[in-house]
Design a protein around this motif. Structure first.
Motif, PDB file in Angstrom:
ATOM      1  N   VAL A  11       0.942  -1.115   0.228  1.00 26.16           N
ATOM      2  CA  VAL A  11      -0.025  -0.025  -0.059  1.00 26.16           C
ATOM      3  C   VAL A  11       0.850   1.259   0.052  1.00 26.16           C
ATOM      4  O   VAL A  11       0.617   2.221  -0.802  1.00 26.16           O
ATOM      5  CB  VAL A  11      -0.958  -0.143   1.171  1.00 26.16           C
ATOM      6  N   ARG A  12       1.939   1.259   0.695  1.00 29.37           N
ATOM      7  CA  ARG A  12       2.996   2.263   0.814  1.00 29.37           C
ATOM      8  C   ARG A  12       3.485   2.468  -0.335  1.00 29.37           C
ATOM      9  O   ARG A  12       3.443   3.690  -0.911  1.00 29.37           O
ATOM     10  CB  ARG A  12       3.968   1.914   2.047  1.00 29.37           C
ATOM     11  N   ILE A  23       1.061   4.178  -2.820  1.00 21.12           N
ATOM     12  CA  ILE A  23       0.840   5.669  -2.663  1.00 21.12           C
ATOM     13  C   ILE A  23       1.758   6.386  -3.080  1.00 21.12           C
ATOM     14  O   ILE A  23       1.916   7.642  -3.518  1.00 21.12           O
ATOM     15  CB  ILE A  23       0.353   5.760  -0.982  1.00 21.12           C
ATOM     16  N   GLU A  24       3.118   5.919  -2.800  1.00 17.66           N
ATOM     17  CA  GLU A  24       4.254   6.576  -3.412  1.00 17.66           C
ATOM     18  C   GLU A  24       4.470   6.886  -4.685  1.00 17.66           C
ATOM     19  O   GLU A  24       4.633   8.038  -5.358  1.00 17.66           O
ATOM     20  CB  GLU A  24       5.620   6.045  -2.554  1.00 17.66           C
ATOM     21  N   LEU A  25       4.042   5.850  -5.412  1.00 19.03           N
ATOM     22  CA  LEU A  25       4.015   5.683  -6.672  1.00 19.03           C
ATOM     23  C   LEU A  25       2.700   6.716  -7.455  1.00 19.03           C
ATOM     24  O   LEU A  25       3.209   7.279  -8.188  1.00 19.03           O
ATOM     25  CB  LEU A  25       3.466   4.289  -7.295  1.00 19.03           C
ATOM     26  N   THR A  26       1.778   6.756  -6.932  1.00 14.39           N
ATOM     27  CA  THR A  26       0.539   7.427  -7.574  1.00 14.39           C
ATOM     28  C   THR A  26       0.815   9.119  -6.769  1.00 14.39           C
ATOM     29  O   THR A  26       0.080   9.901  -7.771  1.00 14.39           O
ATOM     30  CB  THR A  26      -0.896   6.925  -7.125  1.00 14.39           C
ATOM     31  N   GLU A  27       1.364   9.241  -5.721  1.00 13.20           N
ATOM     32  CA  GLU A  27       1.101  10.723  -5.378  1.00 13.20           C
ATOM     33  C   GLU A  27       2.434  11.308  -5.625  1.00 13.20           C
ATOM     34  O   GLU A  27       2.422  12.559  -5.712  1.00 13.20           O
ATOM     35  CB  GLU A  27       1.231  10.602  -3.710  1.00 13.20           C
ATOM     36  N   ARG A  60       0.699   8.127   5.653  1.00  9.68           N
ATOM     37  CA  ARG A  60      -0.105   7.955   7.161  1.00  9.68           C
ATOM     38  C   ARG A  60      -1.528   8.284   6.849  1.00  9.68           C
ATOM     39  O   ARG A  60      -2.273   7.600   7.502  1.00  9.68           O
ATOM     40  CB  ARG A  60       0.502   8.566   8.075  1.00  9.68           C
ATOM     41  N   GLU A  61      -1.771   9.404   6.074  1.00  2.69           N
ATOM     42  CA  GLU A  61      -3.219   9.831   6.125  1.00  2.69           C
ATOM     43  C   GLU A  61      -4.062   9.518   4.792  1.00  2.69           C
ATOM     44  O   GLU A  61      -5.064   9.760   4.943  1.00  2.69           O
ATOM     45  CB  GLU A  61      -3.155  11.423   6.250  1.00  2.69           C
ATOM     46  N   ASN A  96      -5.733  -4.743  -1.561  1.00  2.82           N
ATOM     47  CA  ASN A  96      -5.426  -3.640  -0.546  1.00  2.82           C
ATOM     48  C   ASN A  96      -4.988  -2.382  -1.475  1.00  2.82           C
ATOM     49  O   ASN A  96      -4.908  -1.218  -0.538  1.00  2.82           O
ATOM     50  CB  ASN A  96      -4.257  -4.486   0.210  1.00  2.82           C
ATOM     51  N   LEU A  97      -4.763  -2.398  -2.418  1.00  2.00           N
ATOM     52  CA  LEU A  97      -4.285  -1.293  -3.230  1.00  2.00           C
ATOM     53  C   LEU A  97      -5.766  -0.646  -3.972  1.00  2.00           C
ATOM     54  O   LEU A  97      -5.602   0.314  -4.652  1.00  2.00           O
ATOM     55  CB  LEU A  97      -3.399  -1.620  -4.419  1.00  2.00           C
TER      56      LEU A  97
END
Length: 194
Positions: A123-124, A127-131, A144-145, A187-188
């Motif tokens: 999941v982390r 998020i790193e990839l998409t953000e 975290r948020e 989970n993604l």
């Protein structure tokens, strides 16, 4: 968080296995999506191995050769040279199931923590990839948020509470499995056409 991991480690092995099986259910769509987009892998093969795990959890005397299943599983992993995002998430699903099989073959005290961390780690990474946030601190706060991380944490909490509660009979295992399947959403937050 450490309280969560202590509770996980404090579970008897069968409850740990049920926890891992539910998390594996939720990782399977990531593998299926990888197989769909690349033509590598065999989601049905992975599903069949996980089915055997659930069978063993329901029927303690089920005679299943988990060593043979582990060999089959190893053949389903993405090719080693593939370092794509999809391959890494598919590899996580295989590794989680592999850790679960280890516990069915003998002692693997860290397996339950590995599976929990691998699911959160995926999941982390997503998020790193998409953000696309470069700043480490901002990214950590984002992770975290992020709703996906909140969902992952809530999911793992719910699974842990379910395996801690009462007897792990057929009904409880069915409910756990349904929880893990999460209506086919990983989970993604992704789902694959089964």
């Amino acid at each position: 968080m450490s309280g969560f991991f202590q509770r996980l480690q404090g579970l008897e092995p069968r409850r740990q296995q049920a926890f891992m099986a539910a998390l594996c259910e939720r990782l399977l769509p990531n593998y299926a999506l990888y197989a769909q987009t690349t033509g590598h892998g065999n989601p049905a093969g992975l599903r069949a191995i996980l089915e055997l795990v659930w069978e063993r959890l329901s029927v303690r005397e089920a005679r299943i050769d988990f060593e043979r299943q582990a060999e089959k599983l190893a053949e389903l992993a993405p090719p080693e040279g593939d370092d794509s995002f999809g391959a890494r998430r598919a590899t996580e699903a295989v590794a989680a199931l592999s850790a679960l099989l280890d516990t069915l073959q003998g002692e693997a005290p860290e397996a339950v923590l590995e599976v929990s961390r691998a699911s959160r780690g995926g999941v982390r990474a997503f998020i790193e990839l998409t953000e696309g946030e470069e700043d480490g601190e901002r990214l950590a706060a984002l992770v975290r948020e992020h709703p996906l991380m909140a969902d992952e944490n809530d999911f793992q909490d719910a699974v842990l509470e379910a395996v801690e509660a009462g007897p792990l009979d057929r009904d409880a295992l069915k409910a756990l499995r349904r929880l893990g399947r999460n209506e086919g959403v990983s989970n993604l937050g992704l789902s694959a056409e089964e």
